[in-house]
Design a protein around this motif. Sequence first.
Motif, mmCIF file in Angstrom:
data_model
loop_
_atom_site.group_PDB
_atom_site.id
_atom_site.type_symbol
_atom_site.label_atom_id
_atom_site.label_comp_id
_atom_site.label_asym_id
_atom_site.label_seq_id
_atom_site.Cartn_x
_atom_site.Cartn_y
_atom_site.Cartn_z
ATOM 1 N N ASP A 152 47.387 45.494 32.970
ATOM 2 C CA ASP A 152 47.988 46.023 34.187
ATOM 3 C C ASP A 152 48.530 44.858 35.017
ATOM 4 N N PRO A 153 49.877 44.700 35.080
ATOM 5 C CA PRO A 153 50.445 43.558 35.808
ATOM 6 C C PRO A 153 50.184 43.633 37.315
ATOM 7 N N ALA A 154 49.869 44.833 37.838
ATOM 8 C CA ALA A 154 49.598 44.947 39.276
ATOM 9 C C ALA A 154 48.304 44.223 39.638
ATOM 10 N N THR A 155 47.348 44.199 38.716
ATOM 11 C CA THR A 155 46.067 43.546 39.000
ATOM 12 C C THR A 155 45.859 42.296 38.153
ATOM 13 N N ASP A 156 46.829 41.969 37.281
ATOM 14 C CA ASP A 156 46.712 40.826 36.353
ATOM 15 C C ASP A 156 45.478 40.955 35.461
ATOM 16 N N ARG A 157 45.152 42.170 35.085
ATOM 17 C CA ARG A 157 43.925 42.405 34.340
ATOM 18 C C ARG A 157 44.183 42.937 32.949
ATOM 19 N N LEU A 158 43.544 42.316 31.975
ATOM 20 C CA LEU A 158 43.509 42.876 30.629
ATOM 21 C C LEU A 158 42.142 43.548 30.486
ATOM 22 N N THR A 159 42.144 44.868 30.313
ATOM 23 C CA THR A 159 40.889 45.604 30.164
ATOM 24 C C THR A 159 40.640 45.880 28.693
ATOM 25 N N VAL A 160 39.503 45.454 28.212
ATOM 26 C CA VAL A 160 39.147 45.640 26.807
ATOM 27 C C VAL A 160 38.049 46.701 26.758
ATOM 28 N N LEU A 161 38.432 47.933 26.426
ATOM 29 C CA LEU A 161 37.423 48.988 26.304
ATOM 30 C C LEU A 161 36.628 48.755 25.029
ATOM 31 N N LEU A 162 35.307 48.890 25.135
ATOM 32 C CA LEU A 162 34.441 48.555 24.005
ATOM 33 C C LEU A 162 33.862 49.808 23.359
ATOM 34 N N ALA A 163 33.711 49.756 22.050
ATOM 35 C CA ALA A 163 33.064 50.844 21.324
ATOM 36 C C ALA A 163 31.555 50.788 21.527
ATOM 37 N N GLU A 164 31.020 49.599 21.828
ATOM 38 C CA GLU A 164 29.604 49.442 22.171
ATOM 39 C C GLU A 164 29.452 48.195 23.032
ATOM 40 N N THR A 165 28.261 48.005 23.602
ATOM 41 C CA THR A 165 28.060 46.859 24.498
ATOM 42 C C THR A 165 28.243 45.560 23.717
ATOM 43 N N ALA A 166 29.005 44.631 24.305
ATOM 44 C CA ALA A 166 29.351 43.381 23.619
ATOM 45 C C ALA A 166 29.615 42.296 24.650
ATOM 46 N N ARG A 167 29.605 41.059 24.158
ATOM 47 C CA ARG A 167 29.931 39.923 25.024
ATOM 48 C C ARG A 167 31.123 39.192 24.441
ATOM 49 N N ALA A 168 31.764 38.402 25.288
ATOM 50 C CA ALA A 168 32.867 37.555 24.813
ATOM 51 C C ALA A 168 32.434 36.112 24.945
ATOM 52 N N ARG A 169 32.803 35.310 23.973
ATOM 53 C CA ARG A 169 32.674 33.868 24.149
ATOM 54 C C ARG A 169 33.896 33.202 23.548
ATOM 55 N N LEU A 170 34.073 31.941 23.911
ATOM 56 C CA LEU A 170 35.223 31.235 23.370
ATOM 57 C C LEU A 170 34.988 31.009 21.892
#
Length: 376
Positions: free
Chosen positions: A94-112
């Motif tokens: 959404d360019p209005a909020t500069d947000r990339l939303t990643v909907l998840l199939a289950e609880t998860a974390r992100a790391r580099l």
Amino acid sequence: MPADERSGLTRRHWLAAGLLTGLLPHAAAAQTLPLRISNGPRRALLTLSLGPGQRYAVTAAASPTRLVVQLPGLAWPTANLPARGGLIADLRFDPATDRLTVLLAETARARLRPGAGAPGELRLEITPIEEDAFRRLVAARQPMLRGTIAEAARTRPLVVIDAGHGGRDPGAIGGNGTLEKRITLATALELKRQLEAGGQVRVAMTRTRDVFVPLSARVELARRQEAALFLSIHADSAPGARGASVYTLSDTATDPLSEALARRENNADAMGGLRLPSVTPDVARILLSLMRAETQAGSARIARLAVSELGEATNLLPNTHRQAAFVVLKSPETPSALVELGFLSSSADEAALRQPPHRARLARALARAVDEYVRG
Ligand SMILES: [Zn+2]
């Protein structure tokens, strides 16, 4: 007539179409897209081409379960990209909020994702975590990842590795006679070797031999060289304690064990025959109050990364991240953490720490934490 007008498509549409194609495996145009995804059920990889200087922060959010990647000022078009069959259920920008939303199939974390990647890329590895852990991430309301995409010409950051004790100060002594100063030096040298092999950082050591180095000199080395990070390596003794743990600075200890450890560590100068107080209580208080918020945040972040990586390599002391007034952590400008590899007072820890493969495993875990820290 320009192609865009003839087809009725604007550059925005092309980009949105490109984003969409990026979700399909083996898409012909995948090389030129700003986003790539590999969406497995146990691991998803998300690669965003952002360009140097782009800031990012990844937070967890509930209802629906999602990761939110905040990308301030990013000129991407609106896109809503359903994915299927993997951890990622849907992607929206959404360019209005500069947000990339990643909907998840289950609880998860992100790391580099480890490895350098192409210049200007943000590479996120998404893996499942327990619902409880995810709830805690949501409640923390703090990004699990935050940083700036590196400028290509940036010099590699300096990490100072501090092998605890040395010379006349043996540190803790295990039941089978293992000297802490030997364990810390062997592990610190292995960590140096692994970090240099990784190529992301430069490394300086407070000692590379069995010599006595005052605590204040260890801190000063990091300050003088404007180190990005200071990591002090120990393997102390504490009755009944077992497993690895990580300490950051606080003027009040979180628990009696941490307080006792800090008191004994801070006496190291006296053991070396020095009578200089490394820092008076007043100076320590002032240093603490001057300690910039970002130094504290950096210390907390390396501690969090170290705990997470050590947890995959060895047993952990319960409440693994603790705080106490260690002199060696008192530089106001260098994010610092003290790692207890284990406790020589535990016969199991002592036996493990005598084994080079075990020390290499611990060094590898710490190297991963440091690399992730400097990439962030
Ligand atoms: Zn120690």
